[in-house]
Design a protein around this motif. Sequence first.
Motif, short mmCIF file in Angstrom:
data_model
loop_
_atom_site.label_atom_id
_atom_site.label_comp_id
_atom_site.label_asym_id
_atom_site.label_seq_id
_atom_site.Cartn_x
_atom_site.Cartn_y
_atom_site.Cartn_z
N ALA A 188 -5.88 -2.43 -4.27
CA ALA A 188 -5.72 -1.52 -3.25
C ALA A 188 -3.71 -1.79 -3.33
N ASN A 203 -9.51 -5.27 -9.71
CA ASN A 203 -9.91 -4.23 -9.13
C ASN A 203 -11.40 -5.40 -8.34
N SER A 221 0.58 -1.39 0.29
CA SER A 221 0.00 -0.12 -0.25
C SER A 221 0.37 1.57 0.23
N ARG A 222 0.64 2.39 -0.94
CA ARG A 222 1.46 3.81 -1.07
C ARG A 222 1.04 4.57 0.65
N HIS A 231 -13.11 -6.87 8.10
CA HIS A 231 -11.82 -6.20 6.41
C HIS A 231 -12.95 -5.88 4.76
N LYS A 279 1.23 2.85 3.42
CA LYS A 279 1.88 2.52 4.39
C LYS A 279 3.78 2.49 3.78
N GLY A 291 -12.08 -4.47 1.42
CA GLY A 291 -10.73 -4.00 0.91
C GLY A 291 -11.10 -5.02 -1.08
N SER A 292 -9.99 -4.57 -1.72
CA SER A 292 -9.62 -4.21 -3.09
C SER A 292 -7.98 -4.39 -4.00
N THR A 293 -8.50 -5.64 -4.47
CA THR A 293 -7.10 -6.23 -4.82
C THR A 293 -6.54 -4.78 -5.49
N ALA A 339 -4.77 -7.07 0.94
CA ALA A 339 -6.36 -6.08 0.67
C ALA A 339 -5.80 -5.36 1.66
N THR A 340 -6.10 -5.87 2.82
CA THR A 340 -6.61 -4.86 3.99
C THR A 340 -6.00 -4.77 4.85
#
Length: 255
Positions: free
Chosen positions: A193, A174, A62-63, A187, A65, A189-191, A227-228
Amino acid sequence: MNSIHNFASLLDQAASHATEVAQFDPKGELSLEEAYEIQMTSIAHRLGRGEQRVGVKMGFTSRAKMQQMGLSDVIWGRLTDAMQIEEGTSISFKNYVHPRCEPELAFILKKPLIGNVTAAQALASVEAIAPALEIIDSRYENFKFSLPEVIADNASSSGFVIGPWASAKTDFSNLGLTLNIDGHVKHVGSTAALLGHPLRSLVAAARLAAAAGEPLQAGWIVMAGGATAAEWIYPNQYVSVEMQQLGSAGFYVTE
């Protein structure tokens, strides 16, 4: 050099026996190169006991993170066959120190993928994709660690579960997903991410693994990253991921 081997042995024993260890680099003074050398040496102990390399896992995909950790690149760890948990089976809580779980997308490769590659080349190397779960576990006391310590500890990778394999022709850019505990959504989320598109994670894996002299091989699995947020797991739970179009995967936690 001795410290590299000493830290590697320390972490290998901690992972093997599910024991906590004290931090050895609390201020993050080790270089990332030294941290990866510790990781490589620690995993070499496992290979020496007969485990086989089966792939790599990506971390900090994740950007947000990455920025939080002050990084300009993702981190990665090594997967062995002993880390794979069959879908629908159980893990024992006592085999972990601080276990958490995160939902991921997994790739399996049909041919080697080496060095600086394009997204199109990465996709052409993929045999199939699957919903997956990664069990991450930090072996450090009080769940406190520096970035080099995380990398040295195999980027916290401890186990993985792969769901049903599906065609790589599926648009996985996505896909919505949930991480569930006992059927309750924890949680969402989406791929997307994963660096904006999971293929970017695979491209990074090819580059980093080749730079370490361990290029991605046919048949290897690449775990594309969480992804989460990760969720703490405890005994007597059923942990699962449900992913749009691809289905689900899960495992039980026993005492």
